[in-house]
Design an enzyme around this catalytic site. Structure first.
Site: not given
Lengths: 232, 740
Positions: A86, A203, A205
Site C-alpha cells: 500500500c 494488504h 497482513e
C-alpha cells in the site's frame, strides 16, 4: 533471519505487519525508525501501509526522502529484498525502486473493501507458494491505488513477468468490473526487473489471521518467508 | 490593557453578544468582585456555555445510573469512561457530537469531530482501537443533503483513515427534520492497562505546564459558544468558528503522547477541545486544587499578533496540555523532538486556586479555576417543560385506519431500496474498517461490531443506536428502545452489555416542548440502563439542534454501547446453509407504529413508538445469550428498521442464500412482515439442533415461531415468490448510490 519494518511518521499498518510476522508466524522482526541509517542487518525490509507524512503532497513522495530510504535504496540496488504494501508500494515507486506510479482511484474516493486477486507469475519470491489459478480474497484500503505505467514500461513488465497480481472476480476472471480502482490492466502489484523489490496495493497482513475469518493472503507472507529462507 | 476590545471594560451588551445571560454577567461581577475585562468575559462566556458547563442538562444527567462493578472512571470524572474488561485491561470509550460545525463546513466539521473524540481517548493513556459514527441528514433528494453527506463522509474518512484507527460501525438515517441541522456523532474506544491511565489534573507547585502538538491559530474561537446557539442564516458568518483538522499531526500526537506517558514524567494531561487552553487549564486546575500561571506569549502560534482571548479560546486541533514533574522535562522534550512536534513550556503550577494569564509580562486575566467548571461554580438551571401538542396526535393513531396493501412485494421493494434501510456501503467503503487487524466483523457480519483484543480470549462488541423517530414519537419509550436495541445488538453478536456512552442531540432547551423531550428521554434511558445493567460512563449534550426556519430536529439520544465477549461465543447474523431452519424468537404484534413502512410507504408521520415491553426484552436477550452459549443457533439477527422481511433479507444476503417462510394468520400480514415491534430476533438453526432448541425455548416464557427454512437463492413468503437473492441484493446494495 530477520525482518525489518520501516516506520515513517504516519505509518499505520506497521504494527499489523509486525503482529502477523512476529506473533502469528513467530519470526524475528525489528522496527526501523525513518530517521536512522541502520538496517540492523535485516534480510528483508518491509515498507508498511499508512499515510507517511500525511500523504499531503502525493502518497509516498515525502517519505521517499527519509534518511533510512538512502540505505533501503542502496540495499535494494545490491539485490536486497524489499517489500512494500500500500503506502509502502507508493514509496517504492516514488523512490524509483519499482516502475510506474499510483494515481487517484478513478472514483476519486478512498476505497476499503475485500477484493480478489490472482498471481500472474509464480516465479517471484512473494508468489512462489501460490497455487495456479488460486484466487486470493484480500482487502484494499487506499485513495491513490490506481496503478499506472506508460506503454513501454507496461510492455516490459508483461514480457519480464514483473506483474505479480491482477484484480479479478471471485471466480478468478480478470474483468473491468473486478478492477476496484482503475488500475491499468487490473495490476495490483509488481516487482522490479531484478525480482528483489516487490510492491502491492492490497494488504496481505489483513488477510492472514484466522481470528479475522480470512487467511486467504497468508500464502503471500508464507511465500515471502520461504523466499527469504532460500535467499540467505 | 493593550488590545482594542479591552480598552474599555465590557458592558452587558458585550456579554450578551458572547452568549451570556444578564444574571450570568451579574454573577461574574460578584465572583470577581469587580467588572471583568474582555478577556475574562470571554473566558466565562465559553466556560459557561452550554457546551462546556452542561448548565441546562446536568440536573437531569445526574439521575442516570453511573455505578457498576466494572466501572473504573465514572461519568464526569475523566475525559472518557473507563470500564474494566478483565486480564488487567480497561476499555476507554466515548461519543461526541460535531453537529454545528458539520452543518456549515461538513468536511472539516466531521473530520475534527473524529479528531476530538480520539484525543479524549488517548489523553487518558489509552490507544484507540475502533471508531464508530452516527449520522443524520435531511431529505436525500435535496442537493444540500447530498453536499452535506458527501462532505461529512469524506471528512470522517480522510481523518480517520490517516489517523489509522478502523471505523467498525455506525448508522446513517435520513429525515427532513435534519435538512438544515445534520447530526454528526463520533465515537471512539481505546484499550489501556488498568492503573496506567493518566488523569486530567494539575498539582505540585512549580511543575511546568507544557503545550504540545500543533501551533495555535485563530480557528474555532468561540466554537463552544457557537455550538450553543440555533443555526441561522448568520451562522455562515461564523465560519472561523469551525476548526481545521490535520490527521497527520494527530497520529504523531498519539504516538508521542503514549510514549511520554510511558516515561512516568506526566502529572496530568488533557487535550484541547472545546474552549481550548482555558478549558484544559481550568478543568485540570480545579481537579488538582491548584492554581496556574500561563504566559500566553509563549504559546506557539500560527499567526502573528494574536490577542490574549484568541490564544485562550482558540480551538485549534491536535494539541495537548501536559503537567510534567519538575526535573523530568528532558524526558518529555526528547519524545516530542523525536516526533518533530511543538513542545513548549507556557507556565507553571502555582499555589492557590486562580488562573493567572500574562502577555509580555503583563497580567491580562485573573480568574478562579473552580467557578468556571461543571461541578464547581458554573451555573445550573432547571428549565421548565411541557408536553408538546403532537404527542396527543401520535397517541390517537389507529392501525385500522391503514389498509393492508394488496401488493406486499411493492412494500418489500420500497423498503429494500429506502435510503434508511438499504446498504450503506457507499458510505463505509470510504472508511478504513480493517486497519489495526482487529475487526472481526468484516468477514463474519454481526449485529454489533466485534473488535479483537489481540493476545487474549476476549473481544469487545461496539454499537451505536438510536431511532430518532421512535424518540420523537415517545421520548421515554423511544430512548429506552435505543438502549434496548444496543444491548440486543451486542447480545446477538455473542456479547454481554457492559456500559454506555451517550450523545444527546436535542433542540433549544429554552423551548419547553424540546426540554420535555429531553427530560423524558433521560427518564427512559435511566430506566433501560438499570434494567440492562449498563451504567452511563459519559458522553455529551448537544442542544440547539434546530434552525430558525424549520424548528428542532427529532430528539436523538444516540447510545454508544460497549459489550464484552469470549471469542468462542461470537455470533454472526447471516444464514450459513440451505436447509437450516429459521425461527423467530419473541412475540409478533399487530403493530406498525413508527415503522419505516408506516412513515414512508403510507406517509403517516404521527404514531406512537413501536410496541415495547422492557421486561420481555430482557428475557428475550437472556434466551439468546443462552442459545449462543449452548451453541444451538447458527445465526442471530435482531428485527429492527424495516421489520422481519428486512431482517430475513439481511441474514440471507452475505452467503447469497434465500428463504422460504410462512406468515402467521393471527396477525396482519403487513405488521408481521414490516412492523417494528421490539424484542424480536431471527435465528437460524442446523436441523440437528432443532430438538434441543425447541426443548430449551419451551422451558422459557418466550414465544417462538418456526418461520420456515433457509433455501437456495429464492425468496418465498406464503408460497409466493418475492424474487431471488441476487435481484434483492442488487436493489439493497446499490439504492443509496443510485440516489446520490
Amino acid at each position: 533471519m530477520k525482518f525489518g519494518v520501516v516506520i515513517f511518521p504516519g505509518s499505520n499498518c506497521d504494527q499489523d505487519m509486525i503482529y502477523v510476522l512476529k506473533d502469528l508466524m513467530e519470526l524475528d522482526v525489528v522496527e526501523l525508525w525513518h530517521k536512522d541509517h541502520d538496517l540492523q542487518n535485516c534480510d528483508m525490509i518491509i515498507l508498511p501501509g499508512g499515510f507517511s507524512f500525511g500523504d499531503y503532497l502525493r502518497s509516498g513522495a515525502i517519505a521517499r526522502f527519509s534518511p533510512i530510504m538512502e540505505n533501503v535504496i542502496e540495499f535494494a540496488n545490491k539485490g536486497g529484498l524489499v517489500f512494500g504494501v500500500c503506502n509502502g508500494f507508493q514509496v517504492l515507486c516514488e523512490a524509483g525502486l519499482l516502475p510506474g506510479a499510483l494515481l487517484h482511484n478513478t472514483n476519486h474516493k478512498f476505497i476499503c473493501k475485500n477484493v480478489h486477486i490472482k498471481a500472474q507469475t509464480y516465479d517471484a519470491l512473494v508468489t512462489s507458494m501460490i497455487e495456479h489459478n488460486q484466487v486470493i480474497k484480500v482487502p484494499i484500503a487506499h485513495g491513490e491505488g490506481s496503478y499506472y505505467a506508460d506503454e513501454a514500461t507496461l510492455k516490459k513488465l508483461n514480457e519480464n513477468k514483473q506483474v505479480l497480481f491482477r484484480y479479478c472476480d471471485a471466480d478468478g476472471n480478470i474483468t473491468p468490473e473486478s478492477n476496484p480502482n482503475g488500475a491499468i490492466e487490473n495490476i495490483a502489484g509488481v516487482c522490479n526487473e531484478g525480482r528483489n523489490v516487490f510492491g502491492m496495493m492490497p494488504h496481505p497482513e489483513r488477510a492472514s489471521d484466522a481470528e479475522l475469518g480470512n487467511t486467504s493472503a497468508k500464502v503471500i507472507l508464507d511465500s515471502m518467508l520461504n523466499a527469504v529462507l532460500k535467499f540467505i | 490593557m493593550t488590545t482594542a476590545p479591552e480598552t474599555t471594560l465590557p458592558t452587558y451588551e458585550t456579554a450578551k453578544k458572547l452568549g451570556l445571560l444578564p444574571e450570568e454577567f451579574q454573577r461574574i461581577k460578584e465572583i470577581l468582585g469587580r467588572d471583568p475585562n474582555f478577556t475574562e468575559l470571554s473566558i466565562f462566556s465559553v466556560m459557561w456555555s452550554e457546551h462546556c458547563s452542561y448548565k441546562n442538562s446536568i440536573t437531569w444527567l445526574k439521575t442516570l445510573p453511573k455505578k457498576g462493578p466494572h466501572i473504573l472512571a465514572e461519568a464526569g470524572e475523566e475525559n472518557a469512561g473507563l470500564v474494566d474488561i478483565g486480564g488487567g485491561l480497561a476499555c476507554c470509550f466515548k461519543i461526541e457530537s460535531h453537529n454545528h460545525p458539520s452543518a456549515l463546513e461538513p468536511y472539516q466539521g466531521a473530520a475534527t469531530g473524529v479528531g476530538g473524540i480520539n484525543r479524549d481517548i488517548f489523553t487518558m493513556g489509552a490507544r484507540p482501537i475502533a471508531q464508530l459514527n452516527s449520522l443524520r441528514f435531511g431529505n436525500i433528494n435535496s442537493e444540500k443533503t447530498k453536499w452535506l453527506l458527501k462532505g461529512v463522509v469524506k471528512g470522517i474518512g480522510d481523518y480517520g483513515n490517516a489517523f489509522g484507527i478502523p471505523t467498525v460501525g455506525g448508522e446513517v438515517f435520513f429525515d427532513e427534520c435534519f435538512n438544515i441541522n445534520p447530526l454528526v456523532n463520533a465515537m471512539s474506544a481505546g484499550i489501556v492497562e488498568v492503573g496506567k491511565t493518566v488523569s486530567a489534573t494539575s498539582y505540585g507547585v512549580g511543575n511546568p505546564v507544557y503545550i504540545v502538538g500543533s501551533a495555535t491559530g485563530k480557528d474555532g474561537i468561540h466554537g463552544a459558544t457557537f455550538a450553543s446557539e440555533d443555526i441561522s442564516a448568520a451562522s455562515t458568518d461564523k465560519l472561523p468558528s469551525v476548526q481545521v483538522g490535520d490527521p497527520f499531526q494527530e497520529k504523531l500526537l498519539l504516538e508521542a503522547t503514549l510514549e511520554v506517558i510511558a516515561t512516568g514524567a506526566v502529572i496530568g494531561m488533557q487535550d484541547m477541545g472545546a474552549a481550548g487552553i482555558i478549558c484544559s487549564n481550568s478543568e485540570m486546575s480545579a481537579k488538582g486544587k491548584h492554581g496556574m500561571r500561563i504566559d500566553l506569549d509563549k504559546v506557539p502560534t500560527r499567526q502573528a499578533n494574536m490577542q490574549p482571548f484568541e490564544i485562550l479560546l482558540s480551538e485549534s486541533q491536535e494539541r495537548m496540555l501536559i503537567i510534567v514533574e519538575k526535573g523530568k522535562e528532558k524526558l518529555v522534550e526528547d519524545v516530542f523532538d523525536k516526533w518533530d512536534l511543538n513542545c513548549a513550556i507556557i507556565g507553571e503550577v502555582i499555589e492557590g486556586d486562580h488562573l493567572h494569564y500574562f502577555m509580555h509580562g503583563e497580567m491580562v486575566a485573573d480568574v478562579p479555576a473552580d467557578v468556571l467548571v461543571l461541578g464547581g461554580g458554573a451555573p445550573i438551571y432547571e428549565r421548565e417543560y411541557k408536553e408538546p401538542a403532537y404527542i396527543a396526535i401520535n397517541k390517537a393513531f389507529d392501525i385500522d385506519s391503514i389498509k393492508i396493501p394488496k401488493d406486499l412485494k411493492a412494500v418489500a421493494k420500497h423498503l429494500t431500496t429506502h435510503p434508511n434501510i438499504a446498504s450503506k456501503h457507499w458510505v463505509y467503503d470510504q472508511y478504513d474498517s480493517m486497519v489495526g487487524t482487529v475487526n472481526m466483523s468484516t468477514n463474519n457480519p454481526s449485529d454489533a461490531a466485534i473488535v479483537n483484543i489481540k493476545g487474549t480470549d476476549k473481544a469487545i462488541a461496539l454499537t451505536v443506536d438510536c431511532n430518532s423517530r421512535y424518540v420523537y414519537a415517545d421520548p421515554e419509550t423511544g430512548t429506552a428502545i435505543a438502549v434496548a436495541e444496543a444491548a440486543r445488538n451486542i447480545v446477538c453478536a455473542g456479547g454481554e452489555p457492559c456500559a454506555i456512552t451517550n450523545c444527546l442531540n436535542f433542540g433549544n432547551p429554552y423551548n419547553p416542548e424540546v426540554y420535555w423531550q429531553f427530560v423524558h428521554a433521560i427518564k427512559g434511558m435511566g430506566t433501560a440502563c438499570r434494567i440492562f445493567l449498563t451504567p452511563v460512563t459519559g458522553g455529551n449534550v448537544s442542544f440547539y439542534n434546530q434552525s430558525t426556519d424549520e424548528g428542532p430536529v427529532y430528539p436523538t439520544p444516540t447510545i454508544g454501547m460497549l459489550g464484552l465477549l469470549d471469542k468462542e461465543n461470537r455470533m454472526s447474523l447471516h444464514f450459513k446453509q440451505a436447509g437450516d431452519l429459521i425461527f423467530l424468537i419473541g412475540e409478533s404484534k399487530d403493530d406498525i407504529a413508527s415503522s419505516e413502512y408506516l412513515f414512508s410507504f403510507h406517509n403517516i408521520k404521527h404514531s406512537p413508538a413501536p410496541y415495547f415491553d422492557i421486561n420481555k426484552e430482557l428475557e428475550v436477550q437472556q434466551v439468546v445469550k443462552e442459545l449462543i452459549k449452548e451453541k444451538l443457533i447458527a445465526s442471530a439477527h435482531d428485527v429492527s428498521d424495516g421489520g422481519l422481511y428486512i431482517t430475513l433479507l439481511e441474514s440471507a444476503m452475505p452467503n447469497n442464500l434465500g428463504f422460504d417462510i410462512d406468515t402467521d394468520e393471527d396477525f396482519r400480514k403487513d405488521a408481521f412482515l414490516f412492523g417494528e415491534a421490539q424484542s424480536r430476533v431471527v435465528v437460524s438453526i442446523n436441523p440437528e439442533n432443532v430438538d434441543a432448541f425447541v426443548d430449551y425455548l419451551s422451558s422459557t416464557n418466550i414465544e417462538f415461531t418456526n418461520l420456515g427454512i433457509v433455501s437456495d437463492t429464492l425468496l418465498f413468503i406464503d408460497g409466493e415468490s418475492f424474487g431471488n437473492i441476487a435481484a434483492a441484493k442488487d436493489l439493497y446494495d446499490n439504492a443509496l448510490e443510485r440516489l446520490l
